[in-house]
Design a protein around this motif. Sequence first.
Motif, PDB file in Angstrom:
ATOM      1  N   ILE A 100       0.883  -1.162   0.000  1.00  0.00           N
ATOM      2  CA  ILE A 100       0.000   0.000   0.000  1.00  0.00           C
ATOM      3  C   ILE A 100       0.921   1.213   0.000  1.00  0.00           C
ATOM      4  O   ILE A 100       1.534   1.544   1.007  1.00  0.00           O
ATOM      5  N   ASP A 114       1.618   4.545   0.437  1.00  0.00           N
ATOM      6  CA  ASP A 114       0.943   5.666   1.087  1.00  0.00           C
ATOM      7  C   ASP A 114       1.932   6.762   1.469  1.00  0.00           C
ATOM      8  O   ASP A 114       3.056   6.469   1.871  1.00  0.00           O
ATOM      9  N   GLY A 115       1.497   8.011   1.344  1.00  0.00           N
ATOM     10  CA  GLY A 115       2.305   9.122   1.837  1.00  0.00           C
ATOM     11  C   GLY A 115       2.768  10.107   0.787  1.00  0.00           C
ATOM     12  O   GLY A 115       3.518  11.041   1.103  1.00  0.00           O
ATOM     13  N   ASN A 160     -10.675   6.372  -4.746  1.00  0.00           N
ATOM     14  CA  ASN A 160      -9.876   7.532  -5.148  1.00  0.00           C
ATOM     15  C   ASN A 160     -10.588   8.453  -6.129  1.00  0.00           C
ATOM     16  O   ASN A 160     -10.149   9.598  -6.344  1.00  0.00           O
ATOM     17  N   ARG A 206       2.383  -1.531   4.466  1.00  0.00           N
ATOM     18  CA  ARG A 206       1.836  -0.186   4.287  1.00  0.00           C
ATOM     19  C   ARG A 206       2.859   0.829   4.766  1.00  0.00           C
ATOM     20  O   ARG A 206       3.408   0.708   5.856  1.00  0.00           O
ATOM     21  N   SER A 265       4.116   5.000   5.408  1.00  0.00           N
ATOM     22  CA  SER A 265       3.673   6.294   5.957  1.00  0.00           C
ATOM     23  C   SER A 265       3.223   6.225   7.405  1.00  0.00           C
ATOM     24  O   SER A 265       2.832   7.230   7.983  1.00  0.00           O
ATOM     25  N   GLU A 280       0.571   4.672   8.610  1.00  0.00           N
ATOM     26  CA  GLU A 280      -0.841   4.302   8.776  1.00  0.00           C
ATOM     27  C   GLU A 280      -0.939   2.796   9.004  1.00  0.00           C
ATOM     28  O   GLU A 280      -0.150   2.019   8.468  1.00  0.00           O
ATOM     29  N   SER A 283      -7.339  -0.484   4.348  1.00  0.00           N
ATOM     30  CA  SER A 283      -7.997   0.424   3.403  1.00  0.00           C
ATOM     31  C   SER A 283      -8.573  -0.305   2.186  1.00  0.00           C
ATOM     32  O   SER A 283      -8.380   0.107   1.044  1.00  0.00           O
ATOM     33  N   TRP A 335       5.967   7.107   1.026  1.00  0.00           N
ATOM     34  CA  TRP A 335       6.226   6.306  -0.173  1.00  0.00           C
ATOM     35  C   TRP A 335       7.294   6.893  -1.094  1.00  0.00           C
ATOM     36  O   TRP A 335       8.143   6.143  -1.612  1.00  0.00           O
TER      37      TRP A 335
END
Length: 251
Positions: free
Chosen positions: A21, A23-24, A71, A190, A192, A194, A198, A217
């Motif tokens: 994932i 993320d960031g 998204n 994942r 960042s 978190e 999701s 990321w």
Amino acid sequence: MTAPPADVPGSQTGPRHVALIMDGNGRWAQARGLPRAIGHREGVQALKRTVQAAPELGIECLTVFGFSTENWRRPAEEVSDLMGLVRSYVASDLNRLDREGVRVRVLGRRAGLPADIRAIIERAESTTATNDRFLLQVAFNYGGRADLVDAAQAWVDRVLAGEATGPLDEAALETGLSTAGAPPVDVIVRTSGERRLSNFLLWEAAYAELVYQDVLWPDYGPEALGDAVRQYRQRDRRFGAVEVEPVLAAG
């Protein structure tokens, strides 16, 4: 796909299949006073580094969360930027991926995507279809719940067409998932900081290890991926079983 390997107890090797994932991107850009679009572009560079590093770590399949069904709720300009990144990534890297033996597979719903994006996806998949060194799966317009609904609907359609009979079981449902045919997911990472899935690979996550990394990321690469692999190898994966201590005979 969710069935554990036969040699569950014992020393840990692998993973064969890593899911990411990514993320960031937005927070990376915000911290530098840059537009979110720059964060997404730097995220593509991180993806390139990570894909190149994965086979060196013994990974056979990498599944990345590129664009979720949720998204579409983002600002139209950001959605447009994300679509543009797909165009530029395939244009700049498809030939290299093909030369390096990478098979590209795109998961998720095609309906609703711009026509040129669908054409790009089909070209990427057809160009690399016979490659077998490494499998790169990109979840695009993908959601775990939507994928389960689509798999169930596919079974219903087969039953109505007279192509399938009997009750729906796990094995039958699994054949309708976007990920059908890929190795079982060993670990979901994942970035960042978190700590949630999701709506990513909900079915496939059943036996996956979860690794959360406090790195945005765009800063990701071989070192961070190697750390995720090390964390995975330190886990004791029992899949509900219990290791039984050997009983020593009295003597």
